[in-house]
Design a protein around this motif. Structure first.
Motif, short mmCIF file in Angstrom:
data_model
loop_
_atom_site.label_atom_id
_atom_site.label_comp_id
_atom_site.label_asym_id
_atom_site.label_seq_id
_atom_site.Cartn_x
_atom_site.Cartn_y
_atom_site.Cartn_z
N LEU A 1 106.66 -57.84 23.85
CA LEU A 1 107.13 -58.95 23.02
C LEU A 1 106.77 -60.29 23.65
O LEU A 1 106.29 -61.20 22.96
CB LEU A 1 108.64 -58.85 22.79
CG LEU A 1 109.20 -59.85 21.81
CD1 LEU A 1 108.80 -59.50 20.38
CD2 LEU A 1 110.71 -59.91 21.91
N LEU B 1 109.19 -54.43 17.89
CA LEU B 1 110.55 -54.40 17.36
C LEU B 1 110.95 -53.01 16.86
O LEU B 1 112.08 -52.81 16.41
CB LEU B 1 110.69 -55.41 16.21
CG LEU B 1 110.45 -56.88 16.59
CD1 LEU B 1 110.52 -57.76 15.34
CD2 LEU B 1 111.42 -57.35 17.65
N LYS C 1 109.60 -51.43 14.25
CA LYS C 1 109.54 -51.44 12.78
C LYS C 1 108.08 -51.42 12.34
O LYS C 1 107.17 -51.56 13.14
CB LYS C 1 110.22 -52.69 12.21
CG LYS C 1 111.68 -52.85 12.59
CD LYS C 1 112.53 -51.80 11.93
CE LYS C 1 113.99 -51.92 12.33
NZ LYS C 1 114.76 -50.81 11.84
N LEU D 1 113.26 -63.16 14.42
CA LEU D 1 113.38 -61.73 14.71
C LEU D 1 113.20 -61.47 16.21
O LEU D 1 113.95 -60.68 16.80
CB LEU D 1 112.34 -60.94 13.93
CG LEU D 1 112.59 -60.78 12.44
CD1 LEU D 1 111.40 -60.08 11.78
CD2 LEU D 1 113.87 -60.01 12.18
N ALA D 2 112.22 -62.10 16.82
CA ALA D 2 111.98 -61.92 18.26
C ALA D 2 113.20 -62.36 19.06
O ALA D 2 113.63 -61.67 20.00
CB ALA D 2 110.73 -62.69 18.69
N TRP E 1 116.04 -59.89 18.68
CA TRP E 1 115.78 -58.69 19.47
C TRP E 1 116.07 -58.94 20.95
O TRP E 1 116.70 -58.12 21.61
CB TRP E 1 114.34 -58.22 19.27
CG TRP E 1 114.07 -56.91 19.92
CD1 TRP E 1 114.28 -55.67 19.39
CD2 TRP E 1 113.56 -56.69 21.24
NE1 TRP E 1 113.92 -54.70 20.30
CE2 TRP E 1 113.47 -55.30 21.44
CE3 TRP E 1 113.16 -57.54 22.27
CZ2 TRP E 1 113.01 -54.75 22.63
CZ3 TRP E 1 112.70 -56.99 23.44
CH2 TRP E 1 112.62 -55.60 23.62
N GLY F 1 119.80 -59.21 21.36
CA GLY F 1 120.50 -57.98 21.02
C GLY F 1 120.16 -56.80 21.89
O GLY F 1 120.99 -55.91 22.11
N GLU F 2 118.94 -56.78 22.42
CA GLU F 2 118.46 -55.61 23.16
C GLU F 2 118.22 -55.84 24.64
O GLU F 2 118.19 -54.89 25.41
CB GLU F 2 117.15 -55.08 22.53
CG GLU F 2 117.28 -54.66 21.09
CD GLU F 2 118.15 -53.43 20.90
OE1 GLU F 2 118.14 -52.55 21.78
OE2 GLU F 2 118.86 -53.38 19.88
N LYS F 3 118.00 -57.08 25.04
CA LYS F 3 117.57 -57.34 26.42
C LYS F 3 118.40 -58.41 27.14
O LYS F 3 117.88 -59.13 27.98
CB LYS F 3 116.08 -57.74 26.44
CG LYS F 3 115.15 -56.64 26.01
CD LYS F 3 115.17 -55.49 27.01
CE LYS F 3 114.21 -54.39 26.60
NZ LYS F 3 114.25 -53.27 27.56
N ASN G 1 119.49 -59.58 11.63
CA ASN G 1 120.50 -58.73 12.25
C ASN G 1 120.61 -57.40 11.51
O ASN G 1 120.68 -56.34 12.13
CB ASN G 1 121.86 -59.41 12.27
CG ASN G 1 122.06 -60.29 13.48
OD1 ASN G 1 121.67 -59.95 14.59
ND2 ASN G 1 122.68 -61.43 13.27
N LEU H 1 117.42 -55.28 12.24
CA LEU H 1 117.29 -54.79 13.61
C LEU H 1 118.54 -54.07 14.12
O LEU H 1 118.56 -53.60 15.25
CB LEU H 1 116.93 -55.95 14.54
CG LEU H 1 115.62 -56.66 14.25
CD1 LEU H 1 115.41 -57.83 15.19
CD2 LEU H 1 114.44 -55.69 14.33
N SER I 1 121.47 -55.46 14.76
CA SER I 1 122.09 -56.31 15.79
C SER I 1 123.26 -57.09 15.19
O SER I 1 123.45 -57.10 13.98
CB SER I 1 121.06 -57.30 16.35
OG SER I 1 120.03 -56.62 17.01
#
Length: 129
Positions: free
Chosen positions: A23, A43, A45, A72-73, A76, A79-81, A115, A118, A120
């Motif tokens: 990313l 992502l 998707k 979106l980035a 992510w 939400g993820e990192k 959200n 993804l 999130s």
């Protein structure tokens, strides 16, 4: 015989690339991300899923795509990192500066839809928008 064994070792599948690194490498110099298949892969998707979910807006389509992709980035990343925030916080600040310069009036809708897409629960305020 030995040469064949060496060649077989070289043909092995490459290790999966770290999604964060993937990313990060996609961010443009301006601070935004492009809405393309590479971002979709990072992502988890398809590009069709990203395009179909994109909220409607008026104006320059390219800018809309980049705003959507950048939000979106950021979702992510948050939400993820979050555990690696020190690794991506500066590029997130650059993305936020780019978003603020676009004056995207529909960023709230993009965050809500992003959200949902993804999976999130990142708040607009957490993104700095």
């Amino acid at each position: 015989m030995i040469m064949q064994a060496v060649l077989q070792d070289d043909i092995s599948d490459p290790p999966p690339q770290d999604l964060l690194l993937q990313l990060v490498s996609l961010q443009k110099a301006s601070g935004c991300w492009a809405l393309d298949s590479h971002l979709a892969d990072a992502l988890g998707k398809t590009i069709d899923e990203l395009r179909k979910a994109k909220p409607e807006a008026t104006g320059n389509n390219k800018m809309e795509d980049e705003v959507w992709a950048t939000i979106l980035a950021l979702i992510w990343l948050h939400g993820e990192k979050m555990d690696a925030e020190d690794e991506w916080s500066l590029l997130a600040q650059k993305a936020l500066s780019w978003l603020q310069a676009t004056n995207a009036p529909y960023s709230t809708k993009c965050v809500d839809v992003g959200n949902s897409l993804l999976g999130s629960k990142v708040k607009k305020e957490d993104l700095g928008l």
